[in-house]
Design a protein around this motif. Structure first.
Motif, PDB file in Angstrom:
ATOM      1  N   ILE A   1      54.758  10.999  -2.617  1.00  0.00           N
ATOM      2  CA  ILE A   1      55.245  11.716  -3.797  1.00  0.00           C
ATOM      3  C   ILE A   1      54.984  10.890  -5.060  1.00  0.00           C
ATOM      4  O   ILE A   1      54.522  11.418  -6.082  1.00  0.00           O
ATOM      5  CB  ILE A   1      56.738  12.065  -3.644  1.00  0.00           C
ATOM      6  N   ASN A   2      55.261   9.589  -5.007  1.00  0.00           N
ATOM      7  CA  ASN A   2      55.032   8.742  -6.182  1.00  0.00           C
ATOM      8  C   ASN A   2      53.546   8.600  -6.492  1.00  0.00           C
ATOM      9  O   ASN A   2      53.154   8.575  -7.672  1.00  0.00           O
ATOM     10  CB  ASN A   2      55.686   7.370  -6.007  1.00  0.00           C
ATOM     11  N   GLN A   3      52.704   8.522  -5.475  1.00  0.00           N
ATOM     12  CA  GLN A   3      51.265   8.440  -5.716  1.00  0.00           C
ATOM     13  C   GLN A   3      50.763   9.746  -6.332  1.00  0.00           C
ATOM     14  O   GLN A   3      49.893   9.738  -7.202  1.00  0.00           O
ATOM     15  CB  GLN A   3      50.516   8.134  -4.415  1.00  0.00           C
ATOM     16  N   PHE A   4      51.334  10.858  -5.899  1.00  0.00           N
ATOM     17  CA  PHE A   4      51.023  12.156  -6.489  1.00  0.00           C
ATOM     18  C   PHE A   4      51.353  12.134  -7.975  1.00  0.00           C
ATOM     19  O   PHE A   4      50.546  12.528  -8.823  1.00  0.00           O
ATOM     20  CB  PHE A   4      51.831  13.247  -5.765  1.00  0.00           C
ATOM     21  N   ALA A   5      52.558  11.638  -8.297  1.00  0.00           N
ATOM     22  CA  ALA A   5      52.974  11.539  -9.702  1.00  0.00           C
ATOM     23  C   ALA A   5      52.051  10.588 -10.469  1.00  0.00           C
ATOM     24  O   ALA A   5      51.657  10.886 -11.601  1.00  0.00           O
ATOM     25  CB  ALA A   5      54.423  11.063  -9.794  1.00  0.00           C
TER      26      ALA A   5
ATOM     27  N   SER B   1      52.237   2.651  -8.679  1.00  0.00           N
ATOM     28  CA  SER B   1      50.930   1.989  -8.529  1.00  0.00           C
ATOM     29  C   SER B   1      50.199   1.825  -9.857  1.00  0.00           C
ATOM     30  O   SER B   1      49.073   1.339  -9.892  1.00  0.00           O
ATOM     31  CB  SER B   1      50.046   2.791  -7.566  1.00  0.00           C
ATOM     32  N   ILE B   2      50.835   2.215 -10.974  1.00  0.00           N
ATOM     33  CA  ILE B   2      50.161   2.198 -12.271  1.00  0.00           C
ATOM     34  C   ILE B   2      50.513   0.928 -13.046  1.00  0.00           C
ATOM     35  O   ILE B   2      51.683   0.691 -13.355  1.00  0.00           O
ATOM     36  CB  ILE B   2      50.564   3.407 -13.136  1.00  0.00           C
ATOM     37  N   LEU B   3      49.509   0.142 -13.378  1.00  0.00           N
ATOM     38  CA  LEU B   3      49.690  -0.960 -14.306  1.00  0.00           C
ATOM     39  C   LEU B   3      49.446  -0.378 -15.697  1.00  0.00           C
ATOM     40  O   LEU B   3      48.338   0.071 -16.000  1.00  0.00           O
ATOM     41  CB  LEU B   3      48.712  -2.099 -14.016  1.00  0.00           C
TER      42      LEU B   3
END
Length: 171
Positions: free
Chosen positions: A30-34, A127-129
Motif C-alpha cells: 500500500i505504501n509503495q502504491f502511494a 521509499s521516497i527520499l
C-alpha cells in the motif's frame, strides 16, 4: 479471452492474494502504491511526458494521417492526446479510492514534510527520499506534500547531511 475466463493470469493473482494476507507485505504494498502515485505518476510529471511525446510526433502526424487514414484528422489526434492528459489528472484519485475500498481503509491523508534548511539534510518517507533528484519532484523539494493511506503506518526518517545532526521533529 475465452468466455468465462478472466482477462488476466489467475495463477499469478493467487500469489499476490496470498502475499497480501501478510500484514507487513500488505502495508509495504500500500505504501509503495502511494509512493508511486506521489512521484512517478504525479499528474504534472505524466502530462509533461505526454507533452514531450506530442512535440516529437506532431511534425509527422499529418503525413501519418494522409498515409494510413488513422486517426481521421489532426483534430481527432489532438482530442486523443487531451484524453490522455485528462486520464493523467484523474487516474490517481481513482487509484487511491480503489486502494481504500479494496483494503477497507478509512481514507487518505495529506502528509507535508519540511526541513529547516535543505542544505542540512533531507527526509525519507516510505521509499521516497525527498530531494531534487527524485522523480516527480520539480523545483525546490521542500515543503513536500504527498497523499498516503490512513490506517497504514508510514516510516519517516530524517537524513542529516554530512557534518550535521538530526535534532528533532516539530509540528
Amino acid at each position: 479471452t475465452e468466455e468465462g475466463n478472466p482477462p488476466y493470469n489467475a495463477s499469478m493473482a493467487i500469489l499476490l492474494r496470498a502475499l497480501l494476507e501478510n500484514a507487513e507485505f500488505r502495508a509495504n504494498f500500500i505504501n509503495q502504491f502511494a509512493d508511486q502515485l506521489n512521484t512517478a505518476f504525479v499528474p504534472d510529471r505524466v502530462i509533461a511526458q505526454i507533452d514531450s511525446m506530442e512535440t516529437a510526433l506532431v511534425p509527422e502526424m499529418q503525413e501519418h494521417i494522409d498515409r494510413y487514414g488513422r486517426p481521421i484528422s489532426l483534430t481527432a489526434w489532438n482530442s486523443s492526446v487531451q484524453t490522455m492528459r485528462d486520464f493523467a489528472v484523474n487516474r490517481p484519485g481513482y487509484q487511491r479510492q480503489h486502494v481504500v475500498e479494496h483494503f477497507g481503509l478509512s481514507g487518505t491523508a495529506n502528509v507535508t514534510l519540511n526541513v529547516s534548511d535543505p542544505a542540512h539534510g533531507s527526509i525519507r518517507i516510505s521509499s521516497i527520499l525527498i530531494n531534487e533528484e527524485t522523480i516527480g519532484i520539480s523545483g525546490a523539494p521542500y515543503p513536500w506534500t504527498g497523499i498516503y493511506f490512513r490506517d497504514v503506518p508510514i516510516a519517516v526518517k530524517a537524513i542529516p547531511a554530512p557534518g550535521y545532526a538530526f535534532v528533532g521533529w516539530t509540528e
